[in-house]
Design a protein around this motif. Structure first.
Motif, PDB file in Angstrom:
ATOM      1  N   TYR A  15      24.122  92.018  67.187  1.00 12.85           N
ATOM      2  CA  TYR A  15      25.384  91.482  67.669  1.00 12.85           C
ATOM      3  C   TYR A  15      26.532  91.928  66.768  1.00 12.85           C
ATOM      4  O   TYR A  15      26.414  91.956  65.546  1.00 12.85           O
ATOM      5  CB  TYR A  15      25.325  89.946  67.742  1.00 12.85           C
ATOM      6  CG  TYR A  15      26.306  89.385  68.724  1.00 12.85           C
ATOM      7  CD1 TYR A  15      26.070  89.481  70.090  1.00 12.85           C
ATOM      8  CD2 TYR A  15      27.482  88.803  68.305  1.00 12.85           C
ATOM      9  CE1 TYR A  15      26.985  88.992  71.014  1.00 12.85           C
ATOM     10  CE2 TYR A  15      28.399  88.310  69.218  1.00 12.85           C
ATOM     11  CZ  TYR A  15      28.136  88.409  70.564  1.00 12.85           C
ATOM     12  OH  TYR A  15      29.053  87.926  71.465  1.00 12.85           O
ATOM     13  N   TYR A  16      27.632  92.255  67.378  1.00  7.76           N
ATOM     14  CA  TYR A  16      28.827  92.716  66.656  1.00  7.76           C
ATOM     15  C   TYR A  16      29.540  91.537  66.002  1.00  7.76           C
ATOM     16  O   TYR A  16      29.412  90.394  66.421  1.00  7.76           O
ATOM     17  CB  TYR A  16      29.784  93.416  67.627  1.00  7.76           C
ATOM     18  CG  TYR A  16      30.167  92.548  68.807  1.00  7.76           C
ATOM     19  CD1 TYR A  16      31.253  91.683  68.737  1.00  7.76           C
ATOM     20  CD2 TYR A  16      29.422  92.578  69.972  1.00  7.76           C
ATOM     21  CE1 TYR A  16      31.588  90.872  69.798  1.00  7.76           C
ATOM     22  CE2 TYR A  16      29.755  91.776  71.049  1.00  7.76           C
ATOM     23  CZ  TYR A  16      30.831  90.921  70.953  1.00  7.76           C
ATOM     24  OH  TYR A  16      31.159  90.110  72.004  1.00  7.76           O
ATOM     25  N   VAL A  18      20.130  98.622  66.368  1.00 10.93           N
ATOM     26  CA  VAL A  18      21.417  99.305  66.255  1.00 10.93           C
ATOM     27  C   VAL A  18      22.508  98.267  66.018  1.00 10.93           C
ATOM     28  O   VAL A  18      22.605  97.285  66.748  1.00 10.93           O
ATOM     29  CB  VAL A  18      21.727 100.102  67.538  1.00 10.93           C
ATOM     30  CG1 VAL A  18      23.136 100.680  67.503  1.00 10.93           C
ATOM     31  CG2 VAL A  18      20.709 101.203  67.744  1.00 10.93           C
ATOM     32  N   GLN A  19      23.327  98.497  64.997  1.00  7.06           N
ATOM     33  CA  GLN A  19      24.442  97.599  64.685  1.00  7.06           C
ATOM     34  C   GLN A  19      25.750  98.283  65.066  1.00  7.06           C
ATOM     35  O   GLN A  19      26.229  99.159  64.343  1.00  7.06           O
ATOM     36  CB  GLN A  19      24.453  97.259  63.194  1.00  7.06           C
ATOM     37  CG  GLN A  19      25.641  96.408  62.771  1.00  7.06           C
ATOM     38  CD  GLN A  19      25.591  95.008  63.359  1.00  7.06           C
ATOM     39  OE1 GLN A  19      24.715  94.238  63.017  1.00  7.06           O
ATOM     40  NE2 GLN A  19      26.516  94.687  64.235  1.00  7.06           N
ATOM     41  N   PRO A  20      26.339  97.910  66.193  1.00  6.80           N
ATOM     42  CA  PRO A  20      27.637  98.497  66.533  1.00  6.80           C
ATOM     43  C   PRO A  20      28.708  97.973  65.574  1.00  6.80           C
ATOM     44  O   PRO A  20      28.642  96.830  65.137  1.00  6.80           O
ATOM     45  CB  PRO A  20      27.898  98.015  67.959  1.00  6.80           C
ATOM     46  CG  PRO A  20      27.062  96.801  68.123  1.00  6.80           C
ATOM     47  CD  PRO A  20      25.896  96.945  67.189  1.00  6.80           C
ATOM     48  N   SER A  21      29.651  98.837  65.241  1.00  8.29           N
ATOM     49  CA  SER A  21      30.714  98.434  64.325  1.00  8.29           C
ATOM     50  C   SER A  21      32.012  98.218  65.084  1.00  8.29           C
ATOM     51  O   SER A  21      32.456  99.076  65.839  1.00  8.29           O
ATOM     52  CB  SER A  21      30.929  99.504  63.258  1.00  8.29           C
ATOM     53  OG  SER A  21      32.043  99.152  62.454  1.00  8.29           O
ATOM     54  N   ALA A  52      32.037 101.280  72.429  1.00 11.63           N
ATOM     55  CA  ALA A  52      31.590 101.387  71.035  1.00 11.63           C
ATOM     56  C   ALA A  52      30.098 101.041  70.916  1.00 11.63           C
ATOM     57  O   ALA A  52      29.355 101.694  70.179  1.00 11.63           O
ATOM     58  CB  ALA A  52      32.422 100.473  70.139  1.00 11.63           C
ATOM     59  N   ILE A  53      29.667 100.034  71.654  1.00 10.38           N
ATOM     60  CA  ILE A  53      28.248  99.661  71.646  1.00 10.38           C
ATOM     61  C   ILE A  53      27.416 100.788  72.256  1.00 10.38           C
ATOM     62  O   ILE A  53      26.379 101.191  71.702  1.00 10.38           O
ATOM     63  CB  ILE A  53      28.035  98.332  72.413  1.00 10.38           C
ATOM     64  CG1 ILE A  53      28.708  97.177  71.661  1.00 10.38           C
ATOM     65  CG2 ILE A  53      26.545  98.050  72.621  1.00 10.38           C
ATOM     66  CD1 ILE A  53      28.816  95.883  72.467  1.00 10.38           C
TER      67      ILE A  53
END
Length: 180
Positions: free
Chosen positions: A75-76, A122-125, A156-157
């Motif tokens: 989660y962002y 995966v860590q979206p920024s 972005a995700i």
């Protein structure tokens, strides 16, 4: 042949509302502080129930025919460093830090589950694009879906997911035969 039997990549995107995030935000905004026993107990109960359901999902994904690559989105962080725009609605800096720590706990469950099944986390920024930034990736309080990603946030995700897939399959995912 069902689409799930031909998939080369499966992306799992779980929202924070699966652990009662909206209720947490409301309770946090209405209280004098978010780091209290009631809020913490509520979140821990929600996270525990979520973890059991998530484990079932991961197990089912691990049994998919063809063993596709599984990407689990963490989660962002919807806040920025100085999200002062939320202080007027009861979400000052200290409360935001508590909320981020709760999101970190959710992300820990997501990442540990992915690792346990050899999936990719995966860590979206959203750095520089938090809720109060000039170009946020998160819908504001008056948006159609507050705290959810904007179209740019969704992009972005998706780009973070694409990067993970490409790093796993540098030439792109392996092609699958068309159903016939």
């Amino acid at each position: 042949m069902a689409a799930r039997e031909r998939a080369s990549v499966v992306i799992v995107s779980i929202g924070a509302n699966d652990v009662g995030w909206s209720e947490m935000l409301r309770a946090c905004a209405a209280s004098t502080g978010c780091a209290n026993k009631a809020v913490t107990a509520y979140f821990q109960q929600q996270l525990h129930g979520f973890a059991a359901r998530y484990l079932q999902l991961l197990q089912a994904l691990s049994e998919l025919r063809g063993h596709p690559m599984v990407v689990v989105n963490l989660y962002y962080n919807p806040f920025d460093q100085a999200a002062r725009c939320l202080a007027g609605v009861g979400l000052g800096t200290a409360k935001q830090k508590t909320l981020v720590s709760l999101l970190d706990a959710l992300n820990s469950v997501l990442a540990k589950g992915a690792t346990a099944f050899s999936f990719t986390a995966v860590q979206p920024s959203f750095a520089g694009h938090g809720l109060c930034d000039p170009e946020p990736y998160v819908q504001g309080l008056h948006g159609a879906a507050p705290f959810h990603p904007t179209v740019t946030g969704e992009l972005a995700i998706a780009l973070a997911d694409e990067q993970a897939v490409l790093s796993h399959h540098p030439q792109g995912p392996p092609p699958r035969a068309a159903a016939g």
